[in-house]
Design an enzyme around this catalytic site. Sequence first.
Site, PDB file in Angstrom:
ATOM      1  N   SER A 156       0.851  -1.185   0.000  1.00 28.05           N
ATOM      2  CA  SER A 156       0.000   0.000   0.000  1.00 28.05           C
ATOM      3  C   SER A 156       0.889   1.237   0.000  1.00 28.05           C
ATOM      4  CB  SER A 156      -0.949  -0.030   1.204  1.00 28.05           C
ATOM      5  OG  SER A 156      -1.897   1.009   1.116  1.00 28.05           O
ATOM      6  N   HIS A 182      -2.777  -1.050  -3.282  1.00 26.82           N
ATOM      7  CA  HIS A 182      -3.885  -0.108  -3.097  1.00 26.82           C
ATOM      8  C   HIS A 182      -3.628   1.160  -3.901  1.00 26.82           C
ATOM      9  CE1 HIS A 182      -4.302  -2.235   1.034  1.00 26.82           C
ATOM     10  NE2 HIS A 182      -4.984  -2.882   0.107  1.00 26.82           N
ATOM     11  N   ASP A 278      -4.626  -4.588   6.171  1.00 26.47           N
ATOM     12  CA  ASP A 278      -5.034  -5.451   5.060  1.00 26.47           C
ATOM     13  C   ASP A 278      -3.921  -6.443   4.701  1.00 26.47           C
ATOM     14  OD1 ASP A 278      -6.736  -6.396   2.993  1.00 26.47           O
ATOM     15  OD2 ASP A 278      -5.603  -5.212   1.534  1.00 26.47           O
TER      16      ASP A 278
END
Length: 333
Positions: A156, A182, A278
């Site tokens: 991310s 992401h 995540d």
Amino acid sequence: MLFAVRFVIVSKDATFCKVVKDGLAAFHNVEMIVNVTSQKEAENKIARKTSTILLLDLDTVTVDLFLSQRMVSRFNNILTVLTARRESSAKHLIQPGTRDFALKPIAYNSANINKYLKLILSRMGGVVSSYTTGIDYKNITRTVGINDKIVAIASSTGGVDALETILSKLSANVPPIVLVQHMPSGFTKFFAERLNGKYPLDIKEAQTGDYLLQGQMLIAPAGNHMHLVQRNGKLLVECYLGQKIHGVIPSADVLFESIANILKKNAVGVILTGMGSDGARGLMLMHNNGAKTIGQNKETCVVYGMPKVAKDLGAVDYELPIDQIADKIMTLV
């Protein structure tokens, strides 16, 4: 849901059977492919509840037209396709019950086989009207299955630079890589295109139906979850709309959990710099199912969030600086 199709190949040519089976296995709709050496054997193999394509090789098998017609009348979901290297071999047989003919390739090279498979698929008409996806024959040898190794990566904030550090050290023959990075909607396609022109791997934004290929990286499209499924023992991805998980979509947990359930020890999971949690739960499931797992260390992370949560859960086998992760991946696979 795609319409399931079963192929029965009647031929004594082992090479012909292999190239056709390998090619057709790359298509979603194909539920099963069997090959036999006589029409009587074929009759015993025909499925009653799924559409069956009967491919008769006239170069190697003597055809009993009455038997063929009897099979068609008994199982009305059969499409019989005759095949030979000369069309004259089939002219007297092309009538009700044996509805079509496909000219066999003279040589079994990639271009000829790919053309032949498309010809076979085009003959199916309404029986397999949903046949729209697959891969070229030249890529069949690169597809991997449930007994092969793959690499799954989540990243991310700060992940773009971290990924490029890893990619710069990987060889072109690395096992398939699936990635969740992401990003805002629409950006993953351009990201994939930029990376593809810079590194030796084939890198693309994933689409539903993409098979996992050696030397390729599939990037989950922004705005869609991505998970792995298996078809005929081969691995492919499905991308779909859904609810955000941990406030993000795609979610690495979705991808990792599917990998853990299918591949177990035949996977390497990697979690890189990023905010939040995540991927940590999914990496833990991969770890518990036998996969080897890697986390980026605090010192080289832009945000030591996702890797920290994974480490605290006990999901990380190896915590490493970013410049050592590629080497560890290659060692593990």
